[in-house]
Design an enzyme around this catalytic site. Structure first.
Site, PDB file in Angstrom:
ATOM      1  N   ASP A  19       0.993  -1.059   0.247  1.00 40.40           N
ATOM      2  CA  ASP A  19      -0.172  -0.051   0.246  1.00 40.40           C
ATOM      3  C   ASP A  19       0.515   0.686   0.222  1.00 40.40           C
ATOM      4  OD1 ASP A  19      -2.246   1.465   0.380  1.00 40.40           O
ATOM      5  OD2 ASP A  19      -2.972   1.175   2.155  1.00 40.40           O
ATOM      6  N   ASP A 116      -2.517   2.631  -6.150  1.00 36.53           N
ATOM      7  CA  ASP A 116      -1.437   2.646  -5.622  1.00 36.53           C
ATOM      8  C   ASP A 116      -1.856   1.512  -4.672  1.00 36.53           C
ATOM      9  OD1 ASP A 116      -4.008   3.211  -3.789  1.00 36.53           O
ATOM     10  OD2 ASP A 116      -2.925   4.513  -2.757  1.00 36.53           O
ATOM     11  N   GLU A 117      -2.234   0.300  -4.595  1.00 36.67           N
ATOM     12  CA  GLU A 117      -2.005  -0.654  -3.880  1.00 36.67           C
ATOM     13  C   GLU A 117      -2.137  -2.300  -4.737  1.00 36.67           C
ATOM     14  OE1 GLU A 117      -5.915  -1.919  -1.387  1.00 36.67           O
ATOM     15  OE2 GLU A 117      -6.114   0.244  -1.763  1.00 36.67           O
TER      16      GLU A 117
END
Length: 430
Positions: A19, A116-117
Site C-alpha cells: 500500500d 496505489d495498492e
DNA sequence: TCTGGGGTCCTAGGACCC
DNA sequence: TCTGGGGTCCTAGGACCC
C-alpha cells in the site's frame, strides 16, 4: 531452521499487500524533491471553494490536521502554508506501473487493486528469501528506486494482508497471523473490518454487535437471516478467514465514467447539454484509448439536496462516439428530469464495455461507409490531444460563455486548436 | 464543515420469451 | 379467458472502496 521453506506454510498461502503511502503527494515529492520534500502538500480536485476538496495530503500536512475529504478552505485555515497541487494522473499511472513491476519480480501472481495498492501471492517464492525478507526487500527497493514510501502487510490471506498493511503507516511492515486475530482485531469496532462500511456497522450496532469479536461469536444463521449471503462472509471475515485467491490477470474495466459537480446549480437545458457534451467527449476518449465500445449509456443527476438518480439506456449497437453518447445522455435527461429542477452534479458512465475488435466483427462495422471517416477523425483528435493536452480541441458546443461549459481544469500546452485546422488524410488527397 | 470523483458488486423488480 | 414456471436482459439504487 536453516531452510527458508520452513518459513512458508505446508498448506495455505503467503500474501503480501503493498500500500503506497500518501501516493499522489509522495510522487510529487519524488519528482521534485527540491520544491516539495517535507513540505505540507495536498492534492486537491479543484481550488474552487465549492468543489475544493482534499484528495490526499502528505504526512507533513496530516500532522497539522489536514485530512482527505476536507474542504480546501478549512485545510488552509489549519495549515496556512499548505502547498496545493492539481492531480496529474498520467504521472501517477507511470509510477504505479513502476512500483508494480518491482513487486512482480517476486511473483507473477500479482493483483493490482487500484493505482496505489496491490496484492501478491508469494507462496512459491522461497528462492527470494523468507516472507519477511521479501516484504522488506520490496519496501526498500520501492524507496530506493522510486523514492516512494509504502506499507506492507504479510498474512495468510488477502483480508488480513490488507488490514496488516493498514496498521502501520508510513513505511510499516506488519505480519498478521490468523492466531493474532482475537488479540488484535476482536476488540475493534466492526467498521474496522475491511468490507464493513458505515451502513453495515450501524445495522450491526442495532443488533447489539459493536465489536469484531462479538461479530465473530455471532451465530452464522442469525447473520444470514439479517444480511443474506453477506452474513456468511461477516462470520468468516471476523474470524480472519478469507479464501479469495490473488487473481493475476487484471480484469478489464467494466465501466468508464465521469461526473462533475457544477460551479453553480443549473436549471437550463442548454447548460445541461453543454456539460454533457464535455463529459461525453471525455468518456468517449478514454473508451477509445482502451479499445472498447460501449453498449449502455448511463447518466447521473444529483439535486442540491444530494439526492442522486441514474438512468440508463442500452443501445441496439455499441458505440465509441462522443456525438452519439451526448445525444443519448440528453435524451435520457429530457425523458427523466423535469425541466427547471435545479441540478448540482451531472455524470455519464459507459457500461457493457466490450473489446472493439469483437464488436466490429459482430456488427460488421467496417461495412459502413461513414464509420471509417469518423474513426479517422477521432484518431486524429486523440493524437493531437495526446500531444498538446486535453483542452487543445474544443468542439463548438464547449465554447459557450457559461462557466459550466469549461469544467476541465487541465492546462493547455502549446496553442489551442480549432476544429477547422483538422484535415483528414483523405481530404488532403482530394 | 453540508458533503469530490472513479470505480465494483449486488439486489430486486419488471419486461419479455418460451 | 386465465393461467405456471424458468430464464435472461435491463434498469435503478444501495453499499462499499480508494
Amino acid at each position: 531452521m536453516n531452510n527458508r521453506s520452513d518459513y512458508y506454510p505446508k498448506k495455505g498461502r503467503v500474501i503480501l499487500h503493498i500500500d503506497m503511502n500518501a501516493f499522489y503527494c509522495s510522487v510529487h515529492e519524488a519528482v521534485e524533491p527540491a520544491l516539495y520534500q517535507n513540505k505540507p502538500l495536498a492534492v486537491a480536485g479543484s481550488v474552487e471553494l465549492r468543489k475544493g476538496i482534499i484528495v490526499t495530503s502528505s504526512y507533513t500536512a496530516r500532522s497539522q490536521g489536514v485530512k482527505t475529504g476536507m474542504q480546501v478552505r478549512q485545510a488552509l485555515k489549519l495549515c496556512p502554508d499548505l502547498v496545493l497541487l492539481r492531480p496529474d494522473f498520467d504521472l501517477y499511472r507511470q509510477f504505479s506501473r513502476r512500483f508494480m513491476n518491482i513487486v512482480y519480480e517476486y511473483s507473477p501472481l500479482m493483483q493490482a487493486m487500484s493505482i496505489d495498492e496491490c496484492f501478491v501471492d508469494i507462496t512459491g517464492s522461497s528462492q527470494f528469501g523468507t516472507p519477511l525478507e521479501i516484504a522488506s526487500q520490496i519496501q526498500v527497493r520501492i524507496k530506493e528506486e522510486l523514492g516512494l514510501p509504502c506499507s506492507v502487510g504479510v498474512a495468510p490471506n488477502k483480508l488480513l494482508a490488507k488490514m496488516a498493511s493498514d496498521m502501520k503507516k508510513p513505511n510499516g511492515l506488519t505480519v498478521l497471523r490468523k492466531r493474532d486475530v482475537p488479540q488484535l482485531l476482536w476488540d475493534k469496532p466492526c467498521s474496522y473490518l475491511y468490507g464493513i462500511g458505515n451502513r453495515t456497522a450501524e445495522k450491526l450496532s442495532k443488533l447489539n454487535i459493536t465489536t469484531i469479536g462479538q461479530l465473530a461469536a455471532a451465530e452464522e444463521s442469525f447473520l444470514i437471516k439479517e444480511f443474506g449471503v453477506n452474513g456468511s462472509w461477516l462470520k468468516l471475515a471476523s474470524n480472519g478467514i478469507d479464501e479469495a485467491p490473488v487473481l493475476e490477470e487484471r480484469e478489464p474495466s467494466k465501466s468508464i465514467g465521469h461526473t462533475t459537480t457544477l460551479p453553480q446549480d443549473v436549471t437550463l437545458f442548454s447548460d445541461v447539454s453543454r456539460v454533457f457534451l464535455n463529459l461525453a467527449d471525455q468518456v468517449a476518449r478514454r473508451l477509445r484509448r482502451q479499445q472498447f465500445v460501449s453498449g449502455t449509456i448511463q447518466i447521473t443527476i444529483r439535486d442540491p439536496a444530494m439526492k442522486t438518480i441514474s438512468r440508463a439506456l442500452t443501445l441496439s449497437a455499441p458505440t465509441e462516439n462522443a456525438d452519439e453518447i451526448h445525444k443519448i445522455a440528453c435524451g435520457l435527461f429530457s425523458k427523466h428530469w423535469k425541466e427547471g429542477k435545479p441540478i448540482r452534479l451531472l455524470g455519464i458512465t459507459l457500461q457493457s464495455l466490450q473489446p472493439k475488435q469483437t464488436a466490429a466483427i459482430q456488427l460488421d462495422l467496417f461495412d459502413y461507409v461513414e464509420k471509417p471517416r469518423k474513426e479517422q477523425l477521432n484518431k486524429t483528435m486523440d493524437k493531437i490531444r495526446d500531444k498538446y493536452g486535453e483542452s487543445a480541441i474544443l468542439t463548438a458546443g464547449m465554447l459557450g460563455d457559461d462557466p459550466s461549459a469549461l469544467i476541465r481544469n487541465h492546462k493547455v500546452r502549446g496553442t489551442s486548436l480549432q476544429m477547422d485546422h483538422l484535415r483528414l488524410p483523405q481530404e488532403e488527397e482530394e
